[in-house]
Design a protein around this motif. Structure first.
Motif, PDB file in Angstrom:
ATOM      1  N   ILE A   1       0.822  -1.215   0.000  1.00 14.59           N
ATOM      2  CA  ILE A   1       0.000   0.000   0.000  1.00 14.59           C
ATOM      3  C   ILE A   1       0.853   1.261   0.000  1.00 14.59           C
ATOM      4  O   ILE A   1       0.528   2.250  -0.674  1.00 14.59           O
TER       5      ILE A   1
ATOM      6  N   GLY B   1       4.008   1.763  -1.182  1.00 15.04           N
ATOM      7  CA  GLY B   1       4.668   1.984  -2.475  1.00 15.04           C
ATOM      8  C   GLY B   1       3.688   2.485  -3.525  1.00 15.04           C
ATOM      9  O   GLY B   1       3.939   3.488  -4.203  1.00 15.04           O
TER      10      GLY B   1
ATOM     11  N   GLU C   1       7.793  -4.345  -8.012  1.00 10.92           N
ATOM     12  CA  GLU C   1       7.340  -5.227  -6.919  1.00 10.92           C
ATOM     13  C   GLU C   1       7.889  -6.617  -7.206  1.00 10.92           C
ATOM     14  O   GLU C   1       7.685  -7.150  -8.289  1.00 10.92           O
ATOM     15  N   GLN C   2       8.568  -7.199  -6.229  1.00 11.13           N
ATOM     16  CA  GLN C   2       9.231  -8.485  -6.472  1.00 11.13           C
ATOM     17  C   GLN C   2       8.240  -9.640  -6.657  1.00 11.13           C
ATOM     18  O   GLN C   2       8.559 -10.636  -7.305  1.00 11.13           O
TER      19      GLN C   2
ATOM     20  N   THR D   1       2.428  -7.892   3.492  1.00 10.03           N
ATOM     21  CA  THR D   1       1.661  -7.327   4.614  1.00 10.03           C
ATOM     22  C   THR D   1       0.325  -6.717   4.166  1.00 10.03           C
ATOM     23  O   THR D   1      -0.691  -6.837   4.870  1.00 10.03           O
TER      24      THR D   1
ATOM     25  N   ALA E   1      -2.551  -8.983   4.309  1.00  9.04           N
ATOM     26  CA  ALA E   1      -2.670  -9.834   5.505  1.00  9.04           C
ATOM     27  C   ALA E   1      -3.131  -9.029   6.708  1.00  9.04           C
ATOM     28  O   ALA E   1      -2.895  -9.416   7.850  1.00  9.04           O
TER      29      ALA E   1
ATOM     30  N   SER F   1      -6.026  -6.731   9.116  1.00  9.04           N
ATOM     31  CA  SER F   1      -7.386  -6.966   9.633  1.00  9.04           C
ATOM     32  C   SER F   1      -8.428  -6.281   8.753  1.00  9.04           C
ATOM     33  O   SER F   1      -9.620  -6.391   8.992  1.00  9.04           O
ATOM     34  N   LYS F   2      -7.983  -5.519   7.777  1.00 13.70           N
ATOM     35  CA  LYS F   2      -8.824  -4.911   6.747  1.00 13.70           C
ATOM     36  C   LYS F   2      -9.726  -3.821   7.338  1.00 13.70           C
ATOM     37  O   LYS F   2     -10.892  -3.694   6.974  1.00 13.70           O
TER      38      LYS F   2
ATOM     39  N   HIS G   1      -9.393   2.470  10.262  1.00 12.74           N
ATOM     40  CA  HIS G   1      -9.829   2.817  11.617  1.00 12.74           C
ATOM     41  C   HIS G   1      -8.885   3.806  12.284  1.00 12.74           C
ATOM     42  O   HIS G   1      -7.711   3.889  11.946  1.00 12.74           O
TER      43      HIS G   1
ATOM     44  N   CYS H   1      14.165  -5.445  -7.251  1.00 12.60           N
ATOM     45  CA  CYS H   1      15.323  -4.546  -7.303  1.00 12.60           C
ATOM     46  C   CYS H   1      16.488  -5.304  -6.675  1.00 12.60           C
ATOM     47  O   CYS H   1      16.412  -5.719  -5.509  1.00 12.60           O
TER      48      CYS H   1
ATOM     49  N   ALA I   1      10.069   1.402  -0.234  1.00  9.51           N
ATOM     50  CA  ALA I   1       8.794   1.079   0.426  1.00  9.51           C
ATOM     51  C   ALA I   1       8.667  -0.440   0.474  1.00  9.51           C
ATOM     52  O   ALA I   1       7.636  -1.010   0.140  1.00  9.51           O
TER      53      ALA I   1
ATOM     54  N   PRO J   1       8.520  -5.122   5.166  1.00  6.17           N
ATOM     55  CA  PRO J   1       9.374  -5.906   6.055  1.00  6.17           C
ATOM     56  C   PRO J   1      10.807  -6.082   5.522  1.00  6.17           C
ATOM     57  O   PRO J   1      11.680  -6.518   6.254  1.00  6.17           O
TER      58      PRO J   1
ATOM     59  N   HIS K   1      -4.462 -14.239  11.483  1.00  5.49           N
ATOM     60  CA  HIS K   1      -5.936 -14.295  11.516  1.00  5.49           C
ATOM     61  C   HIS K   1      -6.388 -15.708  11.204  1.00  5.49           C
ATOM     62  O   HIS K   1      -5.713 -16.418  10.452  1.00  5.49           O
TER      63      HIS K   1
ATOM     64  N   VAL L   1       3.508  -9.664   8.439  1.00  7.01           N
ATOM     65  CA  VAL L   1       4.534  -9.092   9.301  1.00  7.01           C
ATOM     66  C   VAL L   1       4.415  -7.569   9.253  1.00  7.01           C
ATOM     67  O   VAL L   1       4.504  -6.975   8.186  1.00  7.01           O
TER      68      VAL L   1
ATOM     69  N   GLY M   1       3.570   2.460   9.665  1.00  6.25           N
ATOM     70  CA  GLY M   1       2.398   2.927   8.932  1.00  6.25           C
ATOM     71  C   GLY M   1       1.256   1.942   9.006  1.00  6.25           C
ATOM     72  O   GLY M   1       1.387   0.834   9.537  1.00  6.25           O
ATOM     73  N   LYS M   2       0.112   2.390   8.487  1.00  7.61           N
ATOM     74  CA  LYS M   2      -1.117   1.591   8.468  1.00  7.61           C
ATOM     75  C   LYS M   2      -1.741   1.736   7.095  1.00  7.61           C
ATOM     76  O   LYS M   2      -1.525   2.733   6.428  1.00  7.61           O
TER      77      LYS M   2
HETATM   78  C1  LIG Z   1      -1.834  -8.652  11.136  1.00  5.56           C
HETATM   79  C2  LIG Z   1      -1.904  -7.261  10.644  1.00  5.56           C
HETATM   80  C3  LIG Z   1      -3.086  -6.542  10.760  1.00  5.56           C
HETATM   81  C4  LIG Z   1      -3.155  -5.243  10.298  1.00  5.56           C
HETATM   82  N1  LIG Z   1      -4.351  -4.610  10.330  1.00  5.56           N
HETATM   83  C5  LIG Z   1      -4.460  -3.360   9.857  1.00  5.56           C
HETATM   84  C6  LIG Z   1      -5.712  -2.739   9.810  1.00  5.56           C
HETATM   85  O1  LIG Z   1      -6.747  -3.327  10.136  1.00  5.56           O
HETATM   86  N2  LIG Z   1      -5.768  -1.470   9.367  1.00  5.56           N
HETATM   87  C7  LIG Z   1      -4.662  -0.784   8.962  1.00  5.56           C
HETATM   88  O2  LIG Z   1      -4.788   0.375   8.605  1.00  5.56           O
HETATM   89  N3  LIG Z   1      -3.446  -1.372   8.939  1.00  5.56           N
HETATM   90  C8  LIG Z   1      -3.322  -2.648   9.371  1.00  5.56           C
HETATM   91  N4  LIG Z   1      -2.122  -3.280   9.349  1.00  5.56           N
HETATM   92  C9  LIG Z   1      -0.940  -2.552   8.889  1.00  5.56           C
HETATM   93  C10 LIG Z   1      -0.811  -2.530   7.368  1.00  5.56           C
HETATM   94  O3  LIG Z   1      -1.212  -3.756   6.831  1.00  5.56           O
HETATM   95  C11 LIG Z   1       0.638  -2.248   6.982  1.00  5.56           C
HETATM   96  O4  LIG Z   1       1.063  -1.058   7.605  1.00  5.56           O
HETATM   97  C12 LIG Z   1       0.812  -2.059   5.496  1.00  5.56           C
HETATM   98  O5  LIG Z   1       0.202  -3.088   4.770  1.00  5.56           O
HETATM   99  C13 LIG Z   1       2.301  -2.027   5.159  1.00  5.56           C
HETATM  100  O6  LIG Z   1       2.409  -1.812   3.779  1.00  5.56           O
HETATM  101  P1  LIG Z   1       3.816  -1.705   3.081  1.00  5.56           P
HETATM  102  O7  LIG Z   1       3.579  -1.223   1.703  1.00  5.56           O
HETATM  103  O8  LIG Z   1       4.739  -0.881   3.911  1.00  5.56           O
HETATM  104  O9  LIG Z   1       4.412  -3.178   3.130  1.00  5.56           O
HETATM  105  P2  LIG Z   1       4.065  -4.492   2.188  1.00  5.56           P
HETATM  106  O10 LIG Z   1       2.623  -4.616   1.948  1.00  5.56           O
HETATM  107  O11 LIG Z   1       4.745  -5.637   2.801  1.00  5.56           O
HETATM  108  O12 LIG Z   1       4.746  -4.090   0.841  1.00  5.56           O
HETATM  109  C14 LIG Z   1       6.147  -4.096   0.660  1.00  5.56           C
HETATM  110  C15 LIG Z   1       6.409  -4.739  -0.679  1.00  5.56           C
HETATM  111  O13 LIG Z   1       7.767  -4.559  -1.040  1.00  5.56           O
HETATM  112  C16 LIG Z   1       8.137  -5.661  -1.856  1.00  5.56           C
HETATM  113  N5  LIG Z   1       9.591  -5.751  -1.925  1.00  5.56           N
HETATM  114  C17 LIG Z   1      10.450  -6.012  -0.908  1.00  5.56           C
HETATM  115  N6  LIG Z   1      11.722  -6.029  -1.364  1.00  5.56           N
HETATM  116  C18 LIG Z   1      11.678  -5.766  -2.704  1.00  5.56           C
HETATM  117  C19 LIG Z   1      12.657  -5.642  -3.740  1.00  5.56           C
HETATM  118  N7  LIG Z   1      13.969  -5.817  -3.485  1.00  5.56           N
HETATM  119  N8  LIG Z   1      12.260  -5.362  -5.008  1.00  5.56           N
HETATM  120  C20 LIG Z   1      10.917  -5.205  -5.299  1.00  5.56           C
HETATM  121  N9  LIG Z   1       9.955  -5.327  -4.335  1.00  5.56           N
HETATM  122  C21 LIG Z   1      10.315  -5.584  -3.068  1.00  5.56           C
HETATM  123  C22 LIG Z   1       7.494  -6.845  -1.138  1.00  5.56           C
HETATM  124  O14 LIG Z   1       7.342  -7.957  -1.988  1.00  5.56           O
HETATM  125  C23 LIG Z   1       6.176  -6.253  -0.658  1.00  5.56           C
HETATM  126  O15 LIG Z   1       5.105  -6.580  -1.506  1.00  5.56           O
HETATM  127  C24 LIG Z   1      -2.013  -4.609   9.758  1.00  5.56           C
HETATM  128  C25 LIG Z   1      -0.827  -5.324   9.625  1.00  5.56           C
HETATM  129  C26 LIG Z   1      -0.777  -6.652  10.031  1.00  5.56           C
HETATM  130  C27 LIG Z   1       0.479  -7.441   9.834  1.00  5.56           C
END
Ligand SMILES: Cc1cc2nc3c(=O)[nH]c(=O)nc-3n(C[C@H](O)[C@H](O)[C@H](O)COP(=O)(O)OP(=O)(O)OC[C@H]3O[C@@H](n4cnc5c(N)ncnc54)[C@H](O)[C@@H]3O)c2cc1C
Length: 510
Positions: free
Chosen positions: A21, A23, A41-42, A49, A52, A54-55, A58, A180, A212, A215, A239, A322, A359-360
């Motif tokens: 989300i 990125g 995106e790899q 994340t 995965a 809670s959707k 909020h 990348c 972005a 994990p 979940h 994660v 972030g969320k």
């Molecule tokens: C159990 C759980 C419940 C949650 N519930 C909520 C909720 O109800 N409401 C809410 O607002 N937030 C919630 N969150 C938080 C929210 O889901 C996260 O903050 C958010 O999804 C993080 O997004 P992100 O883009 O940072 O990470 P990600 O979604 O993990 O995206 C990072 C991406 O980078 C890619 N990547 C990594 N390395 C490389 C590379 N070298 N080259 C290309 N791509 C790469 C990965 O494949 C991945 O897809 C929850 C989180 C969890 C774990």
């Protein structure tokens, strides 16, 4: 190595690593400000994340206990903004908070809910109230008092896809299954190497780089030989999905004896989604799986609240993610702040690197605005912020769910009500595009099961970057819950054949 050419010149303004989300939110915002953007995106979009969660969109009632007022205020405001931007994907949800006197006292809950009602703007969502539970409540007989408040539900993975579409429609290049594998600064630019699944490599240059990677954000900094700067704390959350535990469209927020809370959410018509857990995680983020201890924990919380006992045998699905949190050195994983931290690196004259920690889903749009504000001095040609009032793809000129379903059924009289409903929820007004040129049910093509037709599969491949069965079954839809193993295998075969015929065609055209 084959170079990637940006559309208008020789260098991208911004390269974004990570199709979660954060990125895609940054890529969409940047592209809408007139920047030339590439995102890689790899895996699949939202593969980790961001599918995965809670959707929930909020404010985070629980965060008030940790004095996270800035985060809660911002998140409460975003509920209303996202309801307007993506009304097909985000919808109000009523939460019932059962009260048991030995946990948080009633005055504390009342005070928290008062703050929750007033800390941020609230136009469409109802205020909180006290409830006496009826005798037919599914909760245990001793639970008679409760509080009710409103937040929102979102289809997390589809919110990611909608932002990627918004980015593409404003000129961004989105490359899925493209990792990348290296980046270095030279002469005021970033030089990046990307690798596709087939082993082919691409190189490109960009004026600024966004990490972005969720994990993987800290690993990426190591790969780029950048100082780690801020530590990432990985916190697993899991979940379980069960057959629907109670009738009605409301959710429960259950307080546990350890001070944590667990949500029970209506999920995909026939199911309940229960989560989440919070535990430190040290392994490979791609391999995270629910543990027996987490399953027992979630079942125990359910069984302390619901009359009807629930057992492990009833679990139909589970998923884990994660949280890539910024390490604020809190003692317990559930106390670590869910707020975001943006780290900007680069000396004057050097190409900047911006890394996202924490972030969320809820605050992704504000995070993107903050990221672009930090990058603005290096990219002075960028336009002003624009995302607050712009609909995401599918949410444009929104007629309302019921009206759209009715319009569809009037135009396509053969369309089953359940399909019209699901497509409206998933695609919003883009459902007209999905049905373009379709005049009868035959034209939907092969039926894979549970209302998944060839037409939708092709649309998802052509318009939404889907390639593999999992992309469709668990992210673009949740039909994996309904399709049998043999139906899923048939979908896999179809996608493999489709891919093979496309490869043959492109070889012939070469
Ligand atoms: C159990 C759980 C419940 C949650 N519930 C909520 C909720 O109800 N409401 C809410 O607002 N937030 C919630 N969150 C938080 C929210 O889901 C996260 O903050 C958010 O999804 C993080 O997004 P992100 O883009 O940072 O990470 P990600 O979604 O993990 O995206 C990072 C991406 O980078 C890619 N990547 C990594 N390395 C490389 C590379 N070298 N080259 C290309 N791509 C790469 C990965 O494949 C991945 O897809 C929850 C989180 C969890 C774990």
């Amino acid at each position: 190595m084959q170079p990637v050419h940006p559309p208008l010149g020789e260098v991208y303004d911004l390269a974004v690593i990570g199709g979660g989300i954060n990125g895609v939110g940054i890529a969409a915002d940047a592209a809408g400000r007139g920047l030339r953007v590439l995102l890689c995106e790899q895996d699949d979009l939202a593969a980790h994340t961001s599918s995965a969660s809670s959707k929930l969109i909020h404010g985070g009632l629980r965060y008030l206990e940790h004095y996270q007022f800035r985060l809660v205020r911002e998140a409460l405001g975003e509920r209303e903004v996202l309801l307007g931007k993506a009304p097909h994907l985000v919808r109000p949800l009523r939460f019932i908070l059962p009260h048991r006197a030995h946990l948080r006292p009633a005055w504390l809950i009342r005070a928290g809910l008062f703050l929750y009602d007033h800390l941020g703007p609230r136009q469409h969502l109802a205020a909180s109230r006290y409830l006496r539970l009826a005798a037919d409540s599914p909760l245990q007989a001793d639970i008679r008092q409760a509080f009710e408040y409103a937040d929102c539900w979102v289809d997390d993975a589809r919110l990611v896809v909608a932002n990627a579409q918004a980015a593409r429609e404003r000129g961004a290049h989105v490359h899925c299954r493209t990792r990348c594998i290296g980046a270095r600064r030279s002469k005021g630019l970033w030089h990046l190497q990307l690798e596709r699944r087939d082993g082919s490599r691409l190189s490109l240059r960009a004026r600024a780089l966004v990490n972005a990677a969720g994990p993987w954000a800290a690993q990426l900094l190591q790969l780029f030989k950048q100082p780690d700067g801020r530590a990432l704390r990985l916190v697993q959350g899991s979940h379980i999905v069960l057959p629907r535990l109670y009738p009605g469209e409301h959710a429960y927020i259950l307080q546990n004896e350890d001070g944590r809370i667990v949500f029970v959410l209506p999920f995909q018509e026939h199911f309940s989604l229960v989560g989440t857990t919070d535990r430190e995680y040290q392994g490979d983020p791609a391999q995270v799986r629910i543990s027996d201890v987490e399953i027992d924990y979630l079942l125990a919380v359910l069984n302390r609240h619901f009359r009807q006992p629930v057992s492990r045998a009833q679990i139909v699905h589970s998923f884990s993610g994660v949280r890539p949190l910024y390490d604020d050195h809190s003692a317990s994983p559930s106390a670590v702040s869910r707020d975001y931290t943006l780290a900007l690196a680069g000396n004057p004259g050097e190409a900047p690197l911006l890394s996202v920690f924490g972030g969320k889903l809820t605050t992704y749009r504000r995070l993107a605005e903050a990221a672009l504000q930090l990058l603005a001095p290096s990219l002075p040609q960028m336009g002003p912020a624009w995302t607050a009032n712009a609909a995401l793809p599918g949410g444009e000129q929104w007629p309302g769910h019921a009206t759209l379903v009715e319009q569809l059924r009037r135009r396509f009289v053969w369309l089953p009500a359940s399909l019209a409903q699901r497509w409206t929820d998933s695609y919003g007004v883009r459902v007209w595009r999905l049905l373009q040129g379709i005049h009868d049910s035959q034209a939907l093509g092969r039926h894979f099961g549970a209302g998944l037709y060839q037409r939708e599969v092709d649309y998802l491949c052509d318009e939404e970057w889907a390639q593999q069965a999992e992309d469709i079954l668990w992210r673009r839809s949740k039909l994996g819950l309904l399709l049998s193993a043999s139906e899923q295998a048939a979908l896999r075969d179809y996608l493999a054949q489709r891919q093979a015929s496309r490869t043959r065609l492109s070889t012939v055209l070469d």
